[in-house]
Design a protein around this motif. Structure first.
Motif, PDB file in Angstrom:
ATOM      1  N   THR A  12      -8.388  -4.334 -45.121  1.00 28.18           N
ATOM      2  CA  THR A  12      -7.455  -3.719 -44.175  1.00 28.18           C
ATOM      3  C   THR A  12      -8.095  -3.330 -42.847  1.00 28.18           C
ATOM      4  O   THR A  12      -7.394  -2.860 -41.950  1.00 28.18           O
ATOM      5  CB  THR A  12      -6.809  -2.447 -44.765  1.00 28.18           C
ATOM      6  OG1 THR A  12      -7.801  -1.440 -44.912  1.00 28.18           O
ATOM      7  CG2 THR A  12      -6.139  -2.735 -46.094  1.00 28.18           C
ATOM      8  N   THR A  14      -9.129  -4.909 -40.345  1.00 30.63           N
ATOM      9  CA  THR A  14      -8.656  -5.628 -39.164  1.00 30.63           C
ATOM     10  C   THR A  14      -7.154  -5.477 -38.959  1.00 30.63           C
ATOM     11  O   THR A  14      -6.604  -6.012 -38.006  1.00 30.63           O
ATOM     12  CB  THR A  14      -9.011  -7.126 -39.264  1.00 30.63           C
ATOM     13  OG1 THR A  14      -8.449  -7.664 -40.453  1.00 30.63           O
ATOM     14  CG2 THR A  14     -10.522  -7.330 -39.266  1.00 30.63           C
ATOM     15  N   ASP A  15      -6.498  -4.759 -39.857  1.00 29.86           N
ATOM     16  CA  ASP A  15      -5.062  -4.505 -39.731  1.00 29.86           C
ATOM     17  C   ASP A  15      -4.792  -3.432 -38.680  1.00 29.86           C
ATOM     18  O   ASP A  15      -5.690  -2.700 -38.273  1.00 29.86           O
ATOM     19  CB  ASP A  15      -4.466  -4.026 -41.060  1.00 29.86           C
ATOM     20  CG  ASP A  15      -4.482  -5.102 -42.129  1.00 29.86           C
ATOM     21  OD1 ASP A  15      -4.759  -6.272 -41.807  1.00 29.86           O
ATOM     22  OD2 ASP A  15      -4.213  -4.753 -43.291  1.00 29.86           O
ATOM     23  N   ASN A  17      -3.233  -0.770 -39.258  1.00 28.49           N
ATOM     24  CA  ASN A  17      -3.355   0.517 -39.941  1.00 28.49           C
ATOM     25  C   ASN A  17      -4.453   0.415 -40.997  1.00 28.49           C
ATOM     26  O   ASN A  17      -4.170   0.358 -42.193  1.00 28.49           O
ATOM     27  CB  ASN A  17      -2.012   0.902 -40.584  1.00 28.49           C
ATOM     28  CG  ASN A  17      -2.027   2.320 -41.106  1.00 28.49           C
ATOM     29  OD1 ASN A  17      -2.824   3.145 -40.676  1.00 28.49           O
ATOM     30  ND2 ASN A  17      -1.147   2.605 -42.031  1.00 28.49           N
ATOM     31  N   PRO A  18      -5.729   0.380 -40.580  1.00 25.17           N
ATOM     32  CA  PRO A  18      -6.811   0.203 -41.548  1.00 25.17           C
ATOM     33  C   PRO A  18      -6.937   1.401 -42.486  1.00 25.17           C
ATOM     34  O   PRO A  18      -6.658   2.527 -42.101  1.00 25.17           O
ATOM     35  CB  PRO A  18      -8.051   0.073 -40.669  1.00 25.17           C
ATOM     36  CG  PRO A  18      -7.704   0.753 -39.404  1.00 25.17           C
ATOM     37  CD  PRO A  18      -6.236   0.575 -39.219  1.00 25.17           C
TER      38      PRO A  18
END
Length: 99
Positions: A12, A14-15, A17-18
């Motif tokens: 996550t 690189t998302d 909302n990590p």
């Protein structure tokens, strides 16, 4: 918004909302040990003995799938533990004047 937890978050970072956890974000197991030593227990920080910190640390690491449930950590093997994001904080230097 960033979300910090102890477990989960793999894949996550690189998302938008990590989820930063011990397993997904922290680069060194020694950082976890130091955090537990200084901050735990919550109601009386710094009260744990060295043996207790060496018992809690592998528990948190096993919850993240980094160590088996029966793993034992000590001063010799703790710094050698390779965390999943150990290389996540190293990036090329973007300055044009640095080779």
């Amino acid at each position: 918004m960033l979300s910090d937890r102890l477990v989960g978050g793999f894949g996550t970072l690189t998302d938008g909302n990590p989820v930063r956890t011990v397993g997904s974000y922290w680069p060194y197991a020694t950082t976890l040990f130091d955090y537990i030593r200084r901050a735990m227990p919550f109601n009386a920080p710094g009260l744990l003995t060295g043996d207790q910190v060496y018992a809690v640390s592998p528990y948190v690491l096993s919850m993240n799938g980094i160590l088996p449930d029966d793993a034992v950590l000590n001063a010799a093997n703790l710094p050698k533990l390779a965390m999943p994001n150990r290389d996540g904080f190293i990036s090329p230097d973007p300055r044009p004047d640095v080779p």
